[in-house]
Motif scaffolding. Structure first.
Motif, PDB file in Angstrom:
ATOM      1  N   GLY A   5      52.148  44.758  52.252  1.00 29.86           N
ATOM      2  CA  GLY A   5      51.870  43.978  50.902  1.00 29.86           C
ATOM      3  C   GLY A   5      50.673  44.309  50.149  1.00 29.86           C
ATOM      4  O   GLY A   5      49.799  45.009  50.799  1.00 29.86           O
ATOM      5  N   GLY A   6      50.703  44.295  48.805  1.00 30.97           N
ATOM      6  CA  GLY A   6      49.548  44.892  47.930  1.00 30.97           C
ATOM      7  C   GLY A   6      49.264  43.596  47.081  1.00 30.97           C
ATOM      8  O   GLY A   6      49.945  42.909  46.361  1.00 30.97           O
ATOM      9  N   PHE A   7      48.032  43.224  46.960  1.00 30.23           N
ATOM     10  CA  PHE A   7      47.319  41.981  46.068  1.00 30.23           C
ATOM     11  C   PHE A   7      46.359  42.452  45.174  1.00 30.23           C
ATOM     12  O   PHE A   7      45.437  43.407  45.560  1.00 30.23           O
ATOM     13  N   PHE A   8      46.111  41.418  44.214  1.00 28.41           N
ATOM     14  CA  PHE A   8      44.897  41.630  43.364  1.00 28.41           C
ATOM     15  C   PHE A   8      44.086  40.352  43.131  1.00 28.41           C
ATOM     16  O   PHE A   8      44.999  39.513  42.896  1.00 28.41           O
ATOM     17  N   SER A   9      42.955  40.239  43.181  1.00 29.61           N
ATOM     18  CA  SER A   9      42.381  38.924  42.887  1.00 29.61           C
ATOM     19  C   SER A   9      42.397  38.220  41.696  1.00 29.61           C
ATOM     20  O   SER A   9      42.338  39.035  40.612  1.00 29.61           O
ATOM     21  N   GLN A  10      42.547  37.073  41.561  1.00 27.77           N
ATOM     22  CA  GLN A  10      42.339  36.063  40.489  1.00 27.77           C
ATOM     23  C   GLN A  10      41.234  35.320  40.235  1.00 27.77           C
ATOM     24  O   GLN A  10      40.591  34.976  39.183  1.00 27.77           O
ATOM     25  N   ILE A  11      40.954  34.884  41.486  1.00 29.71           N
ATOM     26  CA  ILE A  11      39.750  33.972  41.495  1.00 29.71           C
ATOM     27  C   ILE A  11      38.753  34.103  42.950  1.00 29.71           C
ATOM     28  O   ILE A  11      39.668  34.573  43.904  1.00 29.71           O
ATOM     29  N   GLY A  12      37.393  34.289  42.717  1.00 24.09           N
ATOM     30  CA  GLY A  12      36.699  34.786  43.971  1.00 24.09           C
ATOM     31  C   GLY A  12      36.224  35.837  43.458  1.00 24.09           C
ATOM     32  O   GLY A  12      35.804  36.255  42.234  1.00 24.09           O
TER      33      GLY A  12
END
Length: 256
Positions: free
Chosen positions: A191-198
């Motif tokens: 999986g690959g993700f990018f931050s929205q909050i934090g």
């Protein structure tokens, strides 16, 4: 002569300023909408718990007893994607990844229900006594990455985390939309993700390998594929910091 000299000086000053002022193209949509999966509205939460060294065994036992009972309830619109202990990287650390089906409304619903759950309240209190620190991030998944689904083990997992330079997320996404094709032959891409909050402008890539030698062999093989070296060359300047964690899944983790 004075007027001509003044106008020429103004033009030169304007030209010099244009060298240092970045032109911004107008955008019609948020970066998250351009990069994330459109067919789903899932939100992910990534948790990092730094556990007191003497409490790690008790922490793992507590999580394995309580978390499945709470989060497998049908009226909670969330699912445990994976839960691990860090093997190499930051020591005595637990990492949890959750999926909230339905985005922010689902997250709010789960949090509201858990506050009414006495077992979870007691669990948080007992767990808190075992922790040195904790942090979390809310993430979206890149549209071009695999959906993280349960898999059989045994596997080790690598979480590669990248702190990008602000303003480079679209550029990163454009390059990795091509780069991911070089890393799917052995089904190691989870999986690959990018931050929205934090912590913002954070990217997380999750990989699965049979062991450390398999990881080394697969990563080395990528360099023999035409085009991989070029994509690495262009993405490296976008990174401010990067970190690699090798993680071992707990028994309750759907990603084994």
């Amino acid at each position: 002569r004075g007027l001509g000299s003044s106008a020429r000086s103004a033009r030169e000053d304007s030209w010099l300023k244009s060298l240092f002022v970045r032109k911004v193209d107008p955008r019609k949509d948020a970066h998250s909408n351009l990069l994330a999966k459109r067919e789903t509205s899932s939100l992910y939460k990534l948790q990092f718990h730094n556990v007191k060294p003497e409490c790690l065994e008790a922490y793992n036992k507590l999580c394995q007893e309580v978390l499945p009972k709470i989060h497998e309830e049908k009226h909670y619109p969330c699912a445990l994607v994976g839960t691990w202990n860090t093997w190499y990287g930051e020591q005595d650390q637990a990492v949890h990844l959750w999926r909230y089906e339905g985005g922010y409304p689902a997250l709010n619903e789960v949090m509201s229900k858990l506050r009414q759950n006495k077992e979870f309240t007691e669990f948080r209190k007992e767990r808190g006594n075992m922790l040195l620190s904790r942090k979390n991030q809310l993430l979206l998944e890149f549209s071009f990455w695999n959906e993280p689904i349960p898999r059989d083990g045994p596997n080790i997992y690598e979480l590669r985390s990248y702190q990008l330079r602000p303003g480079t997320m679209i550029e990163w996404g454009n390059y990795w939309a091509r780069a991911i094709r070089f890393r799917q032959d052995s089904s190691e891409a989870v999986g690959g993700f990018f931050s929205q909050i934090g912590q913002l402008y954070m990217v997380h890539h999750l990989w699965a390998y049979k062991d450390l030698q398999t990881r080394e062999d697969i990563r080395n093989a990528a360099w023999h594929k035409p085009g991989w070296d070029e994509l690495v060359y262009y993405t490296v300047p976008l990174i401010q910091e990067m970190e690699s964690r090798i993680m071992i899944p707990l028994k309750i983790s759907p990603l084994q």
